[in-house]
Scaffold this active site. Structure first.
Site, mmCIF file in Angstrom:
data_model
loop_
_atom_site.group_PDB
_atom_site.id
_atom_site.type_symbol
_atom_site.label_atom_id
_atom_site.label_comp_id
_atom_site.label_asym_id
_atom_site.label_seq_id
_atom_site.Cartn_x
_atom_site.Cartn_y
_atom_site.Cartn_z
ATOM 1 C CG HIS A 44 -4.914 -10.230 1.049
ATOM 2 N ND1 HIS A 44 -5.060 -10.196 -0.197
ATOM 3 C CD2 HIS A 44 -5.290 -9.061 0.879
ATOM 4 C CE1 HIS A 44 -5.224 -9.182 -1.083
ATOM 5 N NE2 HIS A 44 -5.826 -8.360 -0.395
ATOM 6 N NE ARG A 93 -3.453 -2.358 2.964
ATOM 7 C CZ ARG A 93 -3.034 -3.416 2.646
ATOM 8 N NH1 ARG A 93 -2.122 -3.623 3.608
ATOM 9 N NH2 ARG A 93 -4.072 -4.367 3.286
ATOM 10 C CE1 TYR A 151 -6.189 -8.260 -7.771
ATOM 11 C CE2 TYR A 151 -6.076 -8.852 -5.331
ATOM 12 C CZ TYR A 151 -5.804 -7.590 -6.322
ATOM 13 O OH TYR A 151 -5.610 -6.804 -5.388
ATOM 14 C CE LYS A 199 -7.852 -2.363 5.577
ATOM 15 N NZ LYS A 199 -8.381 -2.332 4.647
ATOM 16 C CG HIS A 258 -5.780 0.146 -2.801
ATOM 17 N ND1 HIS A 258 -5.215 0.581 -1.741
ATOM 18 C CD2 HIS A 258 -6.575 -1.161 -3.472
ATOM 19 C CE1 HIS A 258 -5.412 -1.112 -0.981
ATOM 20 N NE2 HIS A 258 -6.153 -1.411 -2.153
ATOM 21 N NE ARG A 279 -2.902 -4.191 -1.248
ATOM 22 C CZ ARG A 279 -2.000 -4.981 -0.128
ATOM 23 N NH1 ARG A 279 -1.141 -5.349 -0.333
ATOM 24 N NH2 ARG A 279 -2.766 -6.055 0.313
#
Length: 366
Positions: free
Chosen positions: A324, A219, A333, A242, A298, A301
């Site tokens: 994640h 990020r 994806y 995050k 973003h 990314r």
């Protein structure tokens, strides 16, 4: 940090010793009756109990059965008070806790700060309608985010025993959103963006941060706030992510050497780059590339992840690289993989057919 003005959350039914009105009374015929009239529970009147003990047992059972609704009706804390309680008990520990707190407080204002226990599903749905179609015209995804934030306040406080009821807001269905493929840049578009930054940006840091995002899937804030100690042994270790977990991503040796040289002899806790998000946005606008709404940085990314999968990368590896916590986020994806659902070609009912050419076998007769 907000001032703690909320109550303790303890709302207990009135005991027999401090009731102002007796609910168990003797009838003239020697029997006993019970009359219960309390806010938040159905009124009831029952007579014919042979003894006072039987009447009191009925009273206790009835109060226990309706205790939750009674305590809910007795809880007069406002929505803002519950939001403040949520922030102190839980929200302050979230990475985006301050931002959520601001959004929730604005929601309380928009909803006219009702008694939280009396907030209805209809009130929330009307608020949602006004916000989406009459006032700010926010998108469905943003509205779902706000819906989730408010529902989380009630769910968390219920889990912490601050409240003992489920808000109707938690039962309102989220808006269904048409799923779309995530946008990403082609290699030519990436080259155009980097060249625009190189030629027109006054801050060279912008070029380096952009490169790191494209090469690691970081990020923007993670790359922009890198410290010297996080660049080591041919890799970058991202902190304060995050998910609040560190992750390490290797770099191309040539690029790492150039980055290491650019970092120079900074101290371990010195930042490598200055704040350059504004410079990036100006360069992005100058590049004339089509940036998706709200994805100025973003998309870098997304571009990393998309090319990673298209080049044969493993989804589980990508999950670790991106950090994640939930594999479902990474699966967005998966459709870009070269062999994604290739069995659709091999196993469809026409797979053994020779009529793949629409012109073959069709008569030219009028």
């Amino acid at each position: 940090m907000p001032t703690c003005t909320f109550n303790s959350g303890e709302h207990k039914p009135t005991s027999h010793s401090n009731r102002t009105q007796m609910t168990v009374k003797a009838d003239t015929g020697g029997t006993w009756r019970v009359q219960i009239d309390r806010r938040g529970m159905p009124r009831t009147r029952r007579g014919g109990f042979a003894t006072k003990e039987e009447a009191e047992l009925f009273e206790r059972n009835y109060l226990a059965e309706h205790r939750v609704s009674y305590e809910k009706a007795s809880d007069e804390r406002t929505l803002r008070e519950l939001i403040e309680a949520w922030y102190v008990y839980h929200g302050i520990n979230l990475t985006d806790g301050e931002r959520r707190h601001r959004i929730l407080l604005q929601m309380a204002v928009d909803l006219k700060n009702p008694i939280a226990s009396q907030l209805t599903a209809e009130q929330f749905v009307l608020y949602r309608y006004n916000l989406m179609y009459n006032d700010a015209a926010i998108c469905a995804k943003t509205m779902n985010n706000r819906h989730g934030y408010l529902a989380a306040v009630f769910n968390r406080l219920r889990k912490l025993k601050v409240i003992n009821y489920q808000s109707p807001v938690c039962e309102v269905d989220f808006l269904k959103i048409q799923e779309r493929q995530l946008s990403y840049f082609s290699r030519n578009q990436i080259d155009t963006l980097l060249e625009t930054i190189r030629q027109h940006s006054k801050k060279l840091d912008t070029w380096w941060v952009t490169q790191i995002c494209l090469r690691t899937g970081a990020r923007w804030s993670e790359a922009e706030k890198l410290k010297r100690k996080q660049v080591h042994n041919g890799r970058i270790t991202f902190e304060f992510t995050k998910s609040k977990k560190t992750r390490t991503v290797p770099l191309d040796p040539t690029f790492f050497h150039a980055l290491d040289q650019y970092a120079g002899y900074k101290n371990p806790d010195d930042r490598l780059f200055c704040n350059c998000i504004g410079t990036f946005r100006r360069a992005a606008k100058r590049s004339e590339l089509a940036f998706p709404r709200g994805q100025a940085t973003h998309i870098l990314r997304h571009s990393f992840a998309s090319h990673f999968v298209m080049n044969g990368g493993n989804i589980l590896s990508l999950q670790k690289i991106l950090g994640h916590a939930d594999i479902s986020m990474t699966m967005r994806y998966a459709h870009l993989a070269p062999d994604h659902l290739k069995d659709a070609v091999l196993l469809n009912p026409m797979s053994d057919s020779s009529t793949n050419n629409p012109a073959r076998g069709i008569s030219n007769a009028a």
